[in-house]
Design a protein around this motif. Structure first.
Motif, PDB file in Angstrom:
ATOM      1  N   LEU A  65       3.968  10.376  32.812  1.00 44.86           N
ATOM      2  CA  LEU A  65       4.453  10.413  34.187  1.00 44.86           C
ATOM      3  C   LEU A  65       3.734  11.542  34.931  1.00 44.86           C
ATOM      4  O   LEU A  65       4.225  12.658  35.074  1.00 44.86           O
ATOM      5  N   ASP A  66       2.539  11.227  35.387  1.00 40.16           N
ATOM      6  CA  ASP A  66       1.666  12.173  36.074  1.00 40.16           C
ATOM      7  C   ASP A  66       0.729  11.350  36.951  1.00 40.16           C
ATOM      8  O   ASP A  66       0.022  10.466  36.451  1.00 40.16           O
ATOM      9  N   VAL A  67       0.734  11.604  38.256  1.00 41.08           N
ATOM     10  CA  VAL A  67      -0.082  10.828  39.185  1.00 41.08           C
ATOM     11  C   VAL A  67      -1.446  11.490  39.341  1.00 41.08           C
ATOM     12  O   VAL A  67      -1.538  12.708  39.538  1.00 41.08           O
ATOM     13  N   LEU A  68      -2.508  10.698  39.266  1.00 36.85           N
ATOM     14  CA  LEU A  68      -3.858  11.190  39.516  1.00 36.85           C
ATOM     15  C   LEU A  68      -4.174  11.024  40.996  1.00 36.85           C
ATOM     16  O   LEU A  68      -4.152   9.910  41.533  1.00 36.85           O
ATOM     17  N   GLN A  83       3.457  14.452  49.670  1.00 33.40           N
ATOM     18  CA  GLN A  83       4.725  13.746  49.481  1.00 33.40           C
ATOM     19  C   GLN A  83       5.106  13.709  48.008  1.00 33.40           C
ATOM     20  O   GLN A  83       6.283  13.852  47.656  1.00 33.40           O
ATOM     21  N   LEU A  84       4.138  13.513  47.142  1.00 34.21           N
ATOM     22  CA  LEU A  84       4.417  13.550  45.702  1.00 34.21           C
ATOM     23  C   LEU A  84       5.049  14.883  45.323  1.00 34.21           C
ATOM     24  O   LEU A  84       6.059  14.937  44.609  1.00 34.21           O
ATOM     25  N   THR A  85       4.460  15.982  45.817  1.00 32.59           N
ATOM     26  CA  THR A  85       4.989  17.310  45.518  1.00 32.59           C
ATOM     27  C   THR A  85       6.379  17.492  46.101  1.00 32.59           C
ATOM     28  O   THR A  85       7.272  18.045  45.451  1.00 32.59           O
ATOM     29  N   ALA A  86       6.584  17.046  47.340  1.00 27.77           N
ATOM     30  CA  ALA A  86       7.878  17.203  47.993  1.00 27.77           C
ATOM     31  C   ALA A  86       8.981  16.477  47.240  1.00 27.77           C
ATOM     32  O   ALA A  86      10.115  16.958  47.166  1.00 27.77           O
ATOM     33  N   GLY A  88       8.874  15.895  44.015  1.00 27.91           N
ATOM     34  CA  GLY A  88       8.976  16.496  42.690  1.00 27.91           C
ATOM     35  C   GLY A  88       8.051  15.921  41.645  1.00 27.91           C
ATOM     36  O   GLY A  88       8.088  16.348  40.492  1.00 27.91           O
ATOM     37  N   LEU A  89       7.206  14.946  41.999  1.00 25.86           N
ATOM     38  CA  LEU A  89       6.369  14.285  41.011  1.00 25.86           C
ATOM     39  C   LEU A  89       5.215  15.178  40.562  1.00 25.86           C
ATOM     40  O   LEU A  89       4.496  15.731  41.401  1.00 25.86           O
ATOM     41  N   PRO A  90       4.998  15.310  39.262  1.00 23.20           N
ATOM     42  CA  PRO A  90       3.805  16.003  38.784  1.00 23.20           C
ATOM     43  C   PRO A  90       2.552  15.227  39.176  1.00 23.20           C
ATOM     44  O   PRO A  90       2.561  13.990  39.222  1.00 23.20           O
ATOM     45  N   SER A  91       1.484  15.932  39.467  1.00 21.99           N
ATOM     46  CA  SER A  91       0.231  15.262  39.805  1.00 21.99           C
ATOM     47  C   SER A  91      -0.936  16.092  39.316  1.00 21.99           C
ATOM     48  O   SER A  91      -0.849  17.317  39.179  1.00 21.99           O
ATOM     49  N   THR A  92      -2.031  15.413  39.052  1.00 21.84           N
ATOM     50  CA  THR A  92      -3.303  16.040  38.703  1.00 21.84           C
ATOM     51  C   THR A  92      -4.285  15.711  39.817  1.00 21.84           C
ATOM     52  O   THR A  92      -4.461  14.543  40.162  1.00 21.84           O
ATOM     53  N   VAL A  93      -4.904  16.731  40.394  1.00 25.06           N
ATOM     54  CA  VAL A  93      -5.773  16.542  41.548  1.00 25.06           C
ATOM     55  C   VAL A  93      -7.232  16.731  41.140  1.00 25.06           C
ATOM     56  O   VAL A  93      -7.596  17.735  40.527  1.00 25.06           O
ATOM     57  N   VAL A  94      -8.059  15.759  41.501  1.00 24.00           N
ATOM     58  CA  VAL A  94      -9.508  15.867  41.363  1.00 24.00           C
ATOM     59  C   VAL A  94     -10.081  15.919  42.773  1.00 24.00           C
ATOM     60  O   VAL A  94      -9.951  14.959  43.537  1.00 24.00           O
ATOM     61  N   ASP A  95     -10.672  17.053  43.122  1.00 19.34           N
ATOM     62  CA  ASP A  95     -11.204  17.266  44.467  1.00 19.34           C
ATOM     63  C   ASP A  95     -12.688  16.925  44.483  1.00 19.34           C
ATOM     64  O   ASP A  95     -13.505  17.612  43.859  1.00 19.34           O
ATOM     65  N   ASP A 123       0.386   7.658  35.626  1.00 19.85           N
ATOM     66  CA  ASP A 123       1.228   6.515  35.979  1.00 19.85           C
ATOM     67  C   ASP A 123       0.947   6.002  37.388  1.00 19.85           C
ATOM     68  O   ASP A 123       1.649   5.118  37.889  1.00 19.85           O
ATOM     69  N   GLY A 124      -0.075   6.526  38.052  1.00 16.23           N
ATOM     70  CA  GLY A 124      -0.470   6.047  39.365  1.00 16.23           C
ATOM     71  C   GLY A 124      -1.769   6.703  39.777  1.00 16.23           C
ATOM     72  O   GLY A 124      -2.079   7.822  39.338  1.00 16.23           O
ATOM     73  N   ILE A 125      -2.538   6.020  40.611  1.00 21.86           N
ATOM     74  CA  ILE A 125      -3.823   6.529  41.093  1.00 21.86           C
ATOM     75  C   ILE A 125      -3.787   6.514  42.619  1.00 21.86           C
ATOM     76  O   ILE A 125      -3.463   5.488  43.233  1.00 21.86           O
TER      77      ILE A 125
END
Length: 697
Positions: A65-68, A83-86, A88-95, A123-125
């Motif tokens: 459960l981690d959004v890319l 919005q993901l952060t607001a 509460g969803l964990p996310s991994t960011v590729v800049d 779990d999402g891109i």
């Protein structure tokens, strides 16, 4: 003390109100720069922090459960990320703008266990859109492989309709999207069912219409409309948000440009997150609104239109006569109760019991007599016995003022431990005696005094902190314009509140407009001229009294509205002076409630919580954010089972389909079409059972 006196800075904030509305586009673009906006960022320290370690987790073949998020810095992808952060969803960011960034290949997207089983890392891109630069062909192919392999979805944040997304081109319409929006039956199932049919997309406090495209799906293309919108000045309509199914992949298209601060994005934001994660994610989404009125039973100093000051509350020109004290009357209480029933909304009062005795005539306070029979219709917070000042002794002989110091160089405090204790304890005892259901363990000091105030008073009053411990205070309200994030305050947690900039010192439209003009107009236009040297506000043309409803109310309402659509439980506040006379508080509340209820249906009911519950939500959000940012949470979905592991005591948010269970018991509270809520981690991982499996793992 029988009259509330406030420093001028509270009224000066009026100058920024309409400027903030006029510059909303600029504010929106700035908002996207902070990926943590919406969740407080100051860490909470013991005794509130959970344990530092998490139990070990064995290798697993599920989908993490981690959004890319793959970003190029454009406003739409940054808005979705925020919005993901607001929520509460964990996310991994590729800049994509960074050299040496992570390469997106199969090894990054998935992992292989020792037995050859594969597991998914995301779990999402989220991608910037359909056309952007910085991603290689091999990386694009790897994303497509991963999405097909695990059934993970992709959001193209800004997606002008094109044939490669199943949509007709040229579109049916391009331009400002001022028409009404509707959700299709597929859209309801996909996560947008909290929106009303025919919801207004622009105008009023929603702001100006954003630019976008409306199109039709091409026959047999695999495109399914989720949200449609009427074409402006036409009987036609077109698709704004759609799902595109092709080659075992599902992509969400969003046909308009947006930034995080825009109401139009927030209308769709949770649906985008819900669709992306197939309705299962580590987040909780709500829209909160708690409106508090300070100084109940006290009296507020009144603005002088002649002196352009507040006698008793600010420095006035010599000879300025005193103005009458503003205080609610019994009819105002009756009106408040009727308004609450009509609007299905509960007002919060911050009360000063000692003031009730001061204003009593022949031992009877008519305002208290009117309030007692209906006291349970309101929320109540202890605002101290007489609104006494708890901060450092102030030296006003210098500008700006300074804290006086003792002979050994320490700050000198205006209130002793015993005085603070008495101010708090007497107010609780009075409330209990008079039948006022005050929230236990919650304090609002007068003018936030005693709390640190930079640069003059860099620390909280130690006398206040000791008295708070003796009075068993666990929550204290703070000024969000000074300190926007929750923090530890001695034995308590501080709850930031946001001001609504209707003057504390006005009860009539005449005085409100007069004060507003004074702080917003140039000297040539009869104003103070403050705006001429300000770095944050612009001078405005003077308003007549019609400007109250045409400019000031919409400006303040928009600020409140944008805040409540941000998963943000911070209370907002005005003063009891705004509920008497012309009752200026009601048009602001009416405007916000009407705008919200025109867009959202009853499944997404406003969370109208008291301060103590606002604080509990903020605390849980903060502790969760701390654990996620520290990398202490492991969570995945395998089949129809969700497993979440982390430090014992951590509050964990989860959103899932209705019918989800935890230990055989129904999980969560219904909100929108799903169930969600916080659950506290124990010594072993939490295991939830979903009605069906959302991924191919």
């Amino acid at each position: 003390m029988g009259i509330s006196r406030r420093p001028r800075h509270a009224a000066v904030l009026l100058a920024a109100a309409l400027t903030a509305v006029a510059m909303v586009a600029a504010a929106c673009s700035k908002a996207t720069a902070n990926p943590n906006q919406g969740i407080p960022t100051v860490k909470i320290t013991p005794p509130f922090a959970p344990a530092a370690t998490a139990p070990p987790v064995a290798a697993h073949g599920g989908v993490n459960l981690d959004v890319l998020v793959v970003t190029d810095g454009s406003s739409a992808v940054e808005a979705v990320s925020q919005q993901l952060t607001a929520e509460g969803l964990p996310s991994t960011v590729v800049d994509l703008r960074q050299s040496g960034r992570q390469t997106i290949d199969r090894g990054f997207l998935a992992r292989t266990l020792s037995d050859g089983t594969m597991g998914g890392n995301f779990d999402g891109i989220v991608l910037p859109g359909t056309t952007f630069s910085g991603l290689s062909g091999k990386e694009t192919a790897a994303l497509a492989w991963y999405e097909r392999k695990f059934g993970v979805r992709q959001v193209d944040a800004y997606s002008p309709p094109m044939a490669n997304l199943g949509m007709s081109s040229p579109p049916v319409y391009s331009g400002p999207l001022s028409g009404a929006g509707s959700v299709t039956s597929a859209g309801i199932r996909a996560g947008f069912g909290y929106l009303k049919q025919g919801f207004p997309n622009s105008g009023g406090i929603s702001g100006t219409a954003p630019f976008g495209y409306l199109a039709d799906p091409m026959p047999g293309s695999g495109a399914t409309p989720l949200v449609t919108m009427s074409v402006p000045h036409s009987s036609g309509y077109g698709t704004l948000v759609w799902q595109y199914d092709s080659g075992g992949r599902q992509v969400l298209g969003v046909g308009f440009g947006y930034a995080y601060g825009q109401a139009q994005f927030h209308y769709l934001a949770h649906g985008i997150v819900d669709w992306l994660t197939s309705g299962v994610n580590l987040g909780v989404w709500r829209n909160y609104l708690d409106i508090a009125y300070d100084d109940m039973f006290l009296g507020d100093a009144q603005w002088s239109p002649k002196g352009h000051c507040t006698p008793g509350g600010s420095v006035c020109p010599k000879g300025t006569p005193m103005t009458p004290t503003i205080r609610m009357v019994p009819d105002d209480v009756t009106y408040a109760v009727q308004w609450e029933k009509q609007h299905d909304f509960k007002i919060e009062f911050l009360y000063n019991g000692g003031a009730s005795q001061r204003f009593a005539k022949n031992g009877v306070d008519a305002l208290l007599v009117a309030t007692k029979p209906v006291a349970t219709d309101f929320y109540w917070v202890n605002h101290t016995w007489t609104h006494a000042y708890f901060g450092c002794t102030q030296n006003f002989k210098v500008v700006p003022w300074q804290c006086a110091k003792t002979s050994d160089g320490q700050l000198e405090w205006a209130a002793s431990v015993s005085l603070v204790y008495s101010q708090v304890n007497k107010n609780f005892e009075w409330a209990k005696r008079e039948g006022i259901p005050a929230q236990p363990g919650v304090l609002a000091s007068g003018e936030y005094s005693g709390l640190r105030q930079f640069p003059q008073q860099p620390v909280d009053s130690p006398n206040m902190l000791q008295a708070m411990a003796d009075d068993h205070i666990k929550w204290i309200v703070m000024d969000a314009s000074r300190e926007p994030a929750m923090r530890v305050v001695g034995p308590a947690l501080g709850i930031p509140r946001r001001p609504i900039d209707v003057g504390y010192d006005v009860d009539t439209v005449d005085n409100e407009v007069n004060e507003f003009n004074w702080f917003n107009d140039s000297k040539a236009d009869g104003g103070s001229g403050f705006c001429e040297t300000s770095k944050t506000t612009m001078c405005r043309q003077p308003l007549d009294n019609s400007g109250w409803l045409s400019a000031i109310v919409p400006g303040q309402s928009q600020i409140v509205y944008n805040g409540m659509l941000n998963n943000d439980p911070r209370p907002v506040f005005m003063h009891q002076s705004n509920l008497t006379g012309d009752r200026l508080g009601y048009p602001v509340m009416d405007t916000v409630l009407a705008a919200y209820r025109a867009v959202y249906n009853s499944s997404a009911r406003i969370q109208n919580l008291p301060t103590i519950e606002d604080g509990e939500v903020m605390r849980d959000q903060q502790l969760w954010a701390d654990a996620v940012n520290a990398g202490k949470i492991t969570a995945w979905v395998q089949g129809n089972t969700v497993t979440i592991s982390g430090p014992k005591g951590t509050p964990v948010p989860l959103t899932a389909p209705a019918g989800t269970t935890l230990g055989g018991t129904a999980f969560g509270q219904a909100y929108s079409h799903e169930v969600s809520g916080f659950t506290t981690l124990k010594s072993q991982p939490l295991t939830f059972t979903l009605p069906s499996a959302p991924y191919r793992a």
